[in-house]
Design an enzyme around this catalytic site. Structure first.
Site, PDB file in Angstrom:
ATOM      1  CB  SER A  41     -11.028   4.537   3.528  1.00 21.27           C
ATOM      2  OG  SER A  41      -9.894   4.326   2.750  1.00 21.27           O
ATOM      3  N   PRO A  42     -10.892   1.282   3.333  1.00 20.66           N
ATOM      4  CG  PRO A  42     -10.087  -0.088   1.632  1.00 20.66           C
ATOM      5  CD  PRO A  42     -10.523   1.322   1.906  1.00 20.66           C
ATOM      6  CD  GLN A  51      -7.501  -2.718   0.309  1.00 19.27           C
ATOM      7  OE1 GLN A  51      -7.047  -3.003   1.418  1.00 19.27           O
ATOM      8  NE2 GLN A  51      -7.451  -1.490  -0.196  1.00 19.27           N
ATOM      9  CE1 TYR A  98       1.069  -3.986   4.098  1.00 21.77           C
ATOM     10  CE2 TYR A  98      -0.627  -2.665   3.043  1.00 21.77           C
ATOM     11  CZ  TYR A  98       0.069  -3.040   4.179  1.00 21.77           C
ATOM     12  OH  TYR A  98      -0.220  -2.469   5.393  1.00 21.77           O
ATOM     13  NE  ARG A 113      -6.792   2.440  -1.063  1.00 23.71           N
ATOM     14  CZ  ARG A 113      -7.138   2.960   0.122  1.00 23.71           C
ATOM     15  NH1 ARG A 113      -6.385   2.762   1.187  1.00 23.71           N
ATOM     16  NH2 ARG A 113      -8.247   3.670   0.245  1.00 23.71           N
ATOM     17  NE  ARG A 135      -5.886   8.851  11.435  1.00 25.47           N
ATOM     18  CZ  ARG A 135      -5.050   8.554  10.447  1.00 25.47           C
ATOM     19  NH1 ARG A 135      -5.382   8.856   9.208  1.00 25.47           N
ATOM     20  NH2 ARG A 135      -3.904   7.956  10.698  1.00 25.47           N
TER      21      ARG A 135
END
Length: 781
Positions: free
Chosen positions: A427-428, A506, A588, A636, A730
């Site tokens: 994942s980013p 991304q 964002y 996303r 993680r």
């Protein structure tokens, strides 16, 4: 003084009514409610100290009961056996046991073995507990309304409130217990059939009114519990809202005539209900304590109500026996039970939501549908279902398309011209380690290591399209050719050193969440010096009083930003990235246009969802036009804002549908981080239901994210059709070789997870030292 007992009235020090006592002085006990939890708590406490005076108040007669059969797990039965063998033996003589689940859908029955259930009639359970309490000398007062808990607390050492989901004890002190009662969308009714089903049966009926479901299980040699459930709108469309109990019972029998073999159903004071989830911030008040449904509820689809109440009784009695005083005992009881209950409630909520959204799954392939139902709560997984019933699981894997001897996660997936060798995505993750937007050696090692670690797709962090679009001064970018050259170094390494691995970029713009410190210096906190101005859909700061107030972008500025995304996409293509993801999540810039909480515009870029989608779709189209046609492009999104009035699951479906219509090859489904006042419902795989809903509603692949931590979770999500790819963050920070280790742990060594040649010697776990000496064979005198 040692051996003496001090009992004080009032409990003034605790600020609550009642008596304070050490466990040895908990002599007078009142139990409000004569259900299984209250009765069993009374029996245990009396057995531990026969000198106790215990009174149980039950408003109904001894043989009055609601519902029919109850299910208890082996774990609960083990606790009962240890605490009270006599009750256990009595229960064991009554149990109906079976280990098979039948799932009937569209005329086909799918059977899964190895599950292990034990059930008995609720009335017989109560009779056993009545007999045990009477034998122990407990005062059972039937048809007796209990005095208020506060009144009982003044004259007793302990008051146990087992007075159910509508607890008057809880209602009397809402400021203390701080209850939360959440209603849900389905209607259900408890009924019975006068024959024993030969398995736990789930049957789906697709009627002219909508989808209905039956949950049924045997509880005696000649009787079964039957629960009929459906969405409220289906219940109304079928006219069941105007039926009395007898007519509802007859009509339910007709809806499920196959399951019943044409036989009737019967009611027992049955009525249509909607389930309510009960939680409380506190479970005790002075010397009064809540147990069972008074403290918490969990949806019947995981068979947990009686189980939780009995386990509460066990934990409460043990805590009173073990702790030095009653306040410590009540605190220990709550500390022990709260995590267990929370876990059960999360599983129950997942199961409840699955049945609420049942109509979205009915078109799944038949075995996938059955697997999805079995794993709906996330407590049953691919791995333990494979252990329970290997042949059933193998049939589901075959239908999914797994190559022979290949776990689902190592099945390839094609998006446009890109074939991913497995379904694992790194994942980013923002690293905040760039200088002037340039990725350096850190990024080479970080991304290169994860690509070498076996993931099918490794994603960069959010790469910013302009200097003012950065989150922090440490964010990477693609607004210069120099940055593109630095990224090319990384993609070349991945393609050369980890053949078959893909790397994606991304692209995003920070919007109102920009110009902040590095994460470890204060997440979302403005820079102390060197701030740059921020912009957004509307002039609303992320954290009022803390964050900058952003400038509202006008049409000309929107055009500039769209061009910045386009130029960054061209550079990304030249840099050799295999996939491009547009970041429209986490508050964002583009996400800020999508949420009604952050977009208050009155022009064509605001208002309705179609208006709020306009600019993100404009950017998507512009990027798609310059991104190579054979390379996939994903988006996303935040599928919920976790805040009232914000984006919700229904909006997320429409957002995903809009991007899919514009050519998105997959939707990466995250949640939240849009507004500072969010209240996420954290838990295992807690974001995946949103991916699940989109995947099974919109014709588009999805990437699931959010506390997916094990390869078993990944296999389960894929095989159930809840996701096409799983992104983990993680776990890949903890173990860059997470994917390769997942393959090794499953005994897989195929093309979906090849070890880099220099690392081949590490493909097996290293030997460890000896952990134990040989046991003696002989004992000589």
């Amino acid at each position: 003084m040692a051996g003496e007992v001090a009992v004080t009235r009032g409990a003034e020090a605790a600020g609550a009514p009642g008596r304070t006592a050490t466990p040895s002085s908990v002599r007078r006990i009142a139990v409000i409610g004569g259900g299984p939890g209250g009765l069993y708590a009374a029996a245990l406490l009396k057995r531990l100290d026969p000198a106790r005076e215990i009174t149980v108040y039950e408003r109904n007669a001894p043989d009055d009961t609601f519902g029919f059969g109850v299910v208890l797990s082996d774990e609960t039965l083990g606790g009962i056996e240890h605490a009270d063998p006599e009750v256990y033996r009595a229960l064991s003589r009554e149990f109906v046991r079976w280990d098979t689940i039948d799932i009937v859908h569209r005329g086909r029955t799918h059977t899964s073995d190895g599950h292990g259930f034990a059930a008995l009639g609720r009335r017989r359970l109560l009779e056993i507990l009545h007999e045990r309490c009477t034998a122990l000398g407990i005062d059972l007062r039937f048809r007796a309304e209990a005095p208020p808990a506060a009144e009982l607390a003044a004259g007793h050492d302990l008051v146990i409130a087992a007075d159910g989901v509508h607890s008057t004890t809880r209602q009397a002190h809402p400021e203390v217990y701080r209850p939360s009662l959440t209603g849900h969308r389905n209607r259900y009714i408890w009924l019975a059939a006068d024959f024993a089903l030969d398995a736990f049966r789930f049957e789906i009926a697709e009627t002219p009114y909508g989808v209905m479901q039956l949950h049924g299980y045997p509880y005696a040699a000649d009787a079964s519990t039957v629960i009929v459930e459906m969405r409220d709108e289906v219940w109304r469309a079928a006219g069941l809202d105007t039926c009395d109990a007898a007519e509802s019972t007859a009509r339910c029998a007709k809806f499920f005539t196959e399951a019943l073999d044409g036989r009737p159903l019967r009611a027992n004071r049955s009525s249509w209900l909607t389930f309510r989830t009960v939680t409380n911030a506190r479970w005790s008040h002075g010397n009064t304590v809540l147990i069972g449904d008074a403290a918490h509820t969990a949806h019947f689809s995981i068979g947990s109500g009686t189980k939780l109440a009995v386990e509460d009784a066990l934990a409460l009695a043990a805590s009173i026996e073990e702790q030095p005083d009653l306040p410590s005992a009540l605190a220990a009881y709550e500390a022990e039970r709260r995590p267990v209950v929370a876990s059960t409630q999360r599983a129950a909520a997942a199961s409840l939501r699955w049945f609420e959204e049942l109509a979205t799954y009915v078109n799944q392939p038949p075995r996938r549908f059955a697997f999805n139902l079995l794993t709906r709560s996330r407590r049953v997984t691919h791995d333990n279902l494979r252990l329970r019933d290997a042949s059933f699981t193998a049939a589901v894997e075959e239908e999914f398309g797994c190559p022979p001897e290949t776990p689902p996660m190592f099945t390839p997936l094609r998006l446009r011209g890109l074939e991913l060798r497995n379904r694992v995505v790194v994942s980013p993750m923002d690293m905040y380690s760039a200088t002037d937007g340039l990725p350096g050696d850190f990024h080479l090692v970080h991304l290169g290591a994860r690509a070498l670690g076996g993931a099918g797709l490794t994603m960069t962090e959010m790469v910013c399209v302009s200097p003012e679009g950065r989150i922090t001064p440490g964010c990477t970018g693609l607004w210069t050719d120099e940055q593109a050259t630095a990224w090319r170094r990384i993609t070349d390494f991945v393609h050369t050193s980890a053949p078959g691995a893909a790397i994606g970029v991304q692209l995003g713009h920070s919007g109102r969440k920009g110009s902040t410190r590095l994460m470890w210096e204060g997440i979302d906190q403005p820079l102390e010096t060197g701030n740059w101005p921020v912009s957004a859909a509307s002039p609303l700061p992320y954290a009022p009083g803390v964050s900058q107030i952003p400038q509202e972008l006008d049409r000309a500025q929107l055009g500039v930003i769209r061009e910045q995304f386009t130029q960054a996409a061209r550079r990304a293509a030249d840099s050799g990235f295999d996939l491009l993801e547009l970041h429209c999540a986490h508050g964002y810039l583009l996400s800020g246009f999508l949420s009604p909480l952050t977009n208050h515009r009155t022009d064509s870029y605001g208002g309705s969802l179609a208006g709020r989608l306009r600019f993100p779709l404009d950017v998507f189209d512009a990027v798609r036009d310059v991104w190579p046609q054979d390379r996939p492009m994903t988006v996303r999104i935040s599928a919920t804002d976790w805040a009232e009035g914000g984006t919700d699951a229904a909006d997320a479906v429409e957002i995903a549908r809009a991007f899919a219509a514009h050519g998105a090859d997959a939707i990466d489904v995250s949640t939240g981080q849009v507004v500072a006042e969010e209240r996420p419902e954290f838990g295992r795989s807690y974001q995946t239901p949103y991916a699940d809903r989109i995947r099974n509603t919109v014709d588009v692949p999805v990437i699931a994210v959010g506390a997916i931590s094990s390869w078993d979770d990944v296999n389960s999500l894929l095989l159930a059709g809840r996701a096409d790819l799983c992104a983990l963050a993680r776990p890949h920070l903890y173990d860059p070789h997470w994917t390769l280790h997942a393959a090794a742990e499953q005994g897989y060594s195929g093309p979906g997870a090849p070890w880099p040649l220099p690392y081949g010697a590490g493909s097996r776990p290293p030997p460890t030292g000896r952990t134990g000496a040989p046991k003696p064979r002989l004992a000589l005198g």
